[in-house]
Write an enzyme that holds these catalytic residues in place. Sequence first.
Site, short mmCIF file in Angstrom:
data_model
loop_
_atom_site.label_atom_id
_atom_site.label_comp_id
_atom_site.label_asym_id
_atom_site.label_seq_id
_atom_site.Cartn_x
_atom_site.Cartn_y
_atom_site.Cartn_z
N GLY A 20 26.63 37.21 41.58
CA GLY A 20 27.45 38.16 40.83
C GLY A 20 27.50 39.53 41.47
O GLY A 20 28.55 40.19 41.51
N CYS A 21 26.37 39.97 42.01
CA CYS A 21 26.31 41.29 42.65
C CYS A 21 27.12 41.30 43.95
O CYS A 21 27.77 42.29 44.28
CB CYS A 21 24.87 41.70 42.91
SG CYS A 21 23.92 41.89 41.39
N THR A 22 27.08 40.19 44.66
CA THR A 22 27.86 40.10 45.90
C THR A 22 29.35 40.14 45.58
O THR A 22 30.11 40.85 46.24
CB THR A 22 27.50 38.81 46.67
OG1 THR A 22 26.10 38.87 47.00
CG2 THR A 22 28.33 38.66 47.93
#
Length: 153
Positions: free
Chosen positions: A45-47
Site C-alpha cells: 500500500g505504501c509503495t
Amino acid sequence: MMGLAAGDRAPLIALTDQNGTERRSDSLGGKALVLFFYPKDDTPGCTMEACAFRDSYADLQGLGAEVWGVSGDDAASHQRFAQRHNLPYPLLVDRGNGLRKAFGVPGVLGLLPGRVTYVIDGEGVIRHVFNNLLDGPAHRREAIAALQRLQGS
C-alpha cells in the site's frame, strides 16, 4: 489525542531526509506542502501511495507545492525505498514518531501507524486532511483537489 484538523496551524517540521538533508517547514518560502504519513517503506500500500505521488509530482509542483513523505523507518530504509521506486521527493526520518505524534496521526488497532495526508498552505495552516489506510493512491487525488481549491481561493 485528537489529530490536527483543517484550520489548525501545523507544527514546525524539522527532520532529516533519506540523504541526511534537514528539511524545515519554515524554509519553504510560502510554498504549500503535501505532507503524507505512511506506515512503512516497501509495503504494497505504501509503495502504491508513494508511486502515485511520484507520478503526479510535476503536477503537484505546478500547483505550487512541495511533497514530503514521513514514516518511522530509518534513513537507509528510506534511501532504498526512494531509489527502488525513483521517488523525486524527500522521505523524512521520524524515528520515535515525534512528528507523527505532533500531528496526532492515529494508529490502526493500536498496531499499525496510520496513513494520513495533510495539505498545508504557504502560511503554515492545514487546509485539508485525508485519512485512509487502505487506498494509498487516493491520497494523491485528495492532495491535488485540495491544492486546486487553494489556488482558486
